[in-house]
Design a protein around this motif. Structure first.
Motif, PDB file in Angstrom:
ATOM      1  N   ARG A 176       0.832  -1.201   0.000  1.00  0.00           N
ATOM      2  CA  ARG A 176       0.000   0.000   0.000  1.00  0.00           C
ATOM      3  C   ARG A 176       0.871   1.259   0.000  1.00  0.00           C
ATOM      4  O   ARG A 176       0.620   2.224  -0.707  1.00  0.00           O
ATOM      5  CB  ARG A 176      -0.908   0.012   1.210  1.00  0.00           C
ATOM      6  CG  ARG A 176      -1.961  -1.056   1.241  1.00  0.00           C
ATOM      7  CD  ARG A 176      -3.043  -0.810   0.206  1.00  0.00           C
ATOM      8  NE  ARG A 176      -4.018  -1.896   0.258  1.00  0.00           N
ATOM      9  CZ  ARG A 176      -3.844  -3.077  -0.333  1.00  0.00           C
ATOM     10  NH1 ARG A 176      -2.750  -3.312  -1.027  1.00  0.00           N
ATOM     11  NH2 ARG A 176      -4.766  -4.004  -0.242  1.00  0.00           N
ATOM     12  N   ASP A 177       1.884   1.203   0.834  1.00  0.00           N
ATOM     13  CA  ASP A 177       2.769   2.356   0.965  1.00  0.00           C
ATOM     14  C   ASP A 177       3.491   2.634  -0.350  1.00  0.00           C
ATOM     15  O   ASP A 177       3.540   3.775  -0.818  1.00  0.00           O
ATOM     16  CB  ASP A 177       3.783   2.073   2.076  1.00  0.00           C
ATOM     17  CG  ASP A 177       4.704   3.250   2.324  1.00  0.00           C
ATOM     18  OD1 ASP A 177       4.194   4.358   2.562  1.00  0.00           O
ATOM     19  OD2 ASP A 177       5.932   3.065   2.259  1.00  0.00           O
ATOM     20  N   GLU A 208       1.137   4.136  -2.833  1.00  0.00           N
ATOM     21  CA  GLU A 208       0.934   5.559  -2.556  1.00  0.00           C
ATOM     22  C   GLU A 208       2.076   6.417  -3.080  1.00  0.00           C
ATOM     23  O   GLU A 208       1.876   7.509  -3.593  1.00  0.00           O
ATOM     24  CB  GLU A 208       0.856   5.783  -1.042  1.00  0.00           C
ATOM     25  CG  GLU A 208      -0.539   5.886  -0.474  1.00  0.00           C
ATOM     26  CD  GLU A 208      -0.478   6.177   1.011  1.00  0.00           C
ATOM     27  OE1 GLU A 208       0.212   7.127   1.410  1.00  0.00           O
ATOM     28  OE2 GLU A 208      -1.111   5.416   1.789  1.00  0.00           O
TER      29      GLU A 208
END
Lengths: 125, 125
Positions: free
Chosen positions: B63-64, B67
């Motif tokens: 997810r990071d 992003e």
DNA sequence: CTGTATCCCCGTGGATACTG
DNA sequence: CAGTATCCACGGGGATACAG
């Protein structure tokens, strides 16, 4: 860089990336190695090169890197004491990776904001 | 490699090393990028490539990195769902640094134990 | 100058169980 | 298959004060 990597990094036996990251992956380690990449530096010089690091943490990293054979510590018998840190040959072997990281970062910065770039990437602008 | 780097890494504005390490310096990030370096991979494949990582942490990292624009997530409308992760062009730009790290690590391993080395360094031996 | 000693805090990872 | 939800524990960093 700004912090946030743990220090106690252990290598996975037989894994090349692991072997390398165990040595340069610790918190502040890339900064320290980069600062030492063009010659020995004293404790206070390292602190100036990496303003955001605390004395405690810098000491810890230096001890750790010394243990791992990445750098050597030389105490000069002066008063007050003078201490110099210097990359060992093992430490020198890590520099290509560090340089590659710096190169990639430079290219990213160039893409982000071409007008803000400076000639030679360094901790000590 | 074995763990021990924190995840929330923020770049120091204008510092090349910082810019790069903010993207690849997080815990497990080098492994993930290395696993994705030769093409898209599914969640379960990443888990197999990096056995020591937990699902929770892998999800977090993915997810990071998504992003930050390092990789892209593609959900295929199948049942059960299939999800693929793939490096973006930004992610590709990080590969030279990763490769350099792997190269340095390989050389260190060669020096340490020449007889134990294998041909192609990889997480998926 | 070059550290060491405390204290506190919080992020972060692991394990486990559960879901669409 | 690809996650999410919880709970826990721990170690590591920051700040501060002190020392040889």
């Amino acid at each position: 860089m700004v912090l946030r990597m743990r220090t106690k990094v252990k290598a996975l036996p037989g894994c090349p990336m692991s072997r390398c990251m165990a040595l340069l992956g610790g918190c502040w380690t890339p900064e320290v190695l980069w600062s030492l990449s063009d010659g020995p530096r004293r404790f206070s010089e390292l602190r100036r090169d990496i303003p955001a690091i605390s004395a405690k943490v810098l000491t810890g990293r230096l001890r750790d890197l010394e243990e791992r054979g990445v750098l050597a510590r030389h105490v000069m018998p002066t008063s007050p004491p003078t201490v110099e840190y210097e990359l060992t040959s093992l430490g020198q072997e890590l520099l290509p990776a560090i340089r590659s990281i710096v190169e990639v970062g430079s290219r990213l910065l160039l893409r982000d904001s071409p007008r803000l770039m400076i000639a030679s990437p360094s901790l000590r602008g």
